[in-house]
Scaffold this active site. Structure first.
Site, PDB file in Angstrom:
ATOM      1  N   SER A 128       8.098   7.798 -13.109  1.00 26.93           N
ATOM      2  CA  SER A 128       7.865   7.446 -11.712  1.00 26.93           C
ATOM      3  C   SER A 128       9.030   7.851 -10.822  1.00 26.93           C
ATOM      4  CB  SER A 128       7.554   5.956 -11.590  1.00 26.93           C
ATOM      5  OG  SER A 128       6.188   5.737 -11.795  1.00 26.93           O
ATOM      6  N   LYS A 180       0.039 -10.378   9.741  1.00 27.95           N
ATOM      7  CA  LYS A 180       1.419 -10.668   9.393  1.00 27.95           C
ATOM      8  C   LYS A 180       1.557 -11.319   8.013  1.00 27.95           C
ATOM      9  CE  LYS A 180       5.724 -10.400  10.300  1.00 27.95           C
ATOM     10  NZ  LYS A 180       6.364  -9.077  10.307  1.00 27.95           N
TER      11      LYS A 180
END
Length: 314
Positions: A128, A180
């Site tokens: 990765s 949010k």
């Protein structure tokens, strides 16, 4: 000898002396630089810069995470090797499952712009984000049994709302902004939120693939076909052109020395810069601001809740 003849000889001799001084000065300037333009280096030293553990900013150390490969220390190590006139080549000793996409990209850019040859050696794992770091190197080598690849992006979220109900915990938020609390552990994602996050992950994934294709000089569609988060042994990775050779650490160091123009014997040093308190605070505040900006849970991995975008092998 006439006066005029002596004057002419004096002028010629003085001019020659000035040219000689200028020539020596030019040679000295070239000698103080790291490399000639053709890549031949003056030093006889190979510098090893470790990339060990999860790639993340410094606050992981503050929270007791341990085993962190900090971009501050790694990039500083590479820059020290670049400035050292005795160093001809750099070896990144990689054993990492990846980590933060931002931190991984930061190191990748320093590797990409390095003026001295950079060889990456992957021991146990280079996956990765760690593979993203390795991809622009002049040569990538890996142990035949190492784990390489895992080109992909994962955003891990945890919905604990069912558990909270069972144990009588009523957690909620007072917020300004519809999204949010997206990714909060006390509720699941809405279809719209899931779509938004999937678009983010897809965008990061395409960027990852594009960088690997560019750095390794491979076809974009080919990289996409072998990506998909798949992991490979070092031997398989060589067949797929993700690495250049298989071999051990000594072979990687030897290869770096020859790429650096060293003909005979060479010295090996390890550069492990120590982070200052300012570096640690900088890394902590940078990543915390990134977490606030995204508004997706917490990047601090509190408890068992994972809410981070991460190039990593999970």
């Amino acid at each position: 000898m006439s006066k005029d003849t002596r004057l002419v000889l004096g002028i010629v001799g003085g001019g020659f002396l000035i040219l000689l001084v200028l020539f020596i000065a030019i040679i000295s300037l070239l000698g103080s630089s790291d490399q000639f333009t053709n890549g031949t280096s003056f030093g006889n030293t190979v510098a090893i810069v470790p990339v060990q553990g999860e790639i993340a900013y410094s606050q992981s150390n503050i929270l007791g995470g341990g085993g962190v490969a900090s971009p501050q220390t790694i990039t500083e190590g590479i820059k020290q090797a670049e400035k050292d006139g005795s160093v001809s080549a750099i070896v990144l000793d990689v054993n990492s499952p990846g980590g933060s996409p931002v931190a991984s990209e930061e190191i990748m850019n320093v590797v990409k712009t390095a003026k001295k040859p950079v060889v990456v050696w992957i021991s146990d794992i280079g996956a990765s984000g760690a593979y993203l770091v390795a991809s622009p190197a002049d040569k990538i080598m890996a142990s035949p049994s190492s784990i390489v690849g895992s080109i992909g992006v994962i955003l891990s979220l945890t919905d604990l709302s069912g558990l909270y109900q069972k144990i009588g915990v009523n957690q909620y938020a007072i917020k300004a902004g519809e999204y949010k609390d997206m990714g909060a552990s006390y509720r699941n994602l809405t279809p719209e939120e899931e779509r938004m996050l999937q678009e983010m992950v897809n965008q990061d994934y395409e960027y990852f693939i594009k960088q690997v294709a560019e750095n390794r000089k491979l076809d974009l569609d080919y990289v996409r076909s072998i990506a998909e988060g798949k992991i490979y042994t070092g031997t398989q990775a060589k067949e797929l052109k993700l690495i250049d050779e298989t071999g051990d650490r000594e072979k990687a160091i030897e290869s770096a020395a020859r790429l650096g123009g060293i003909k005979g014997d060479y010295e090996v040093i390890t550069i492990t810069p120590t982070e200052t308190l300012a570096d640690i605070i900088k890394g902590y505040s940078t990543n915390f601001a990134y977490a606030l900006g995204k508004g997706i849970g917490s990047l601090l991995n509190e408890g068992s809740v994972e809410s981070s975008v991460d190039y990593s092998l999970r």
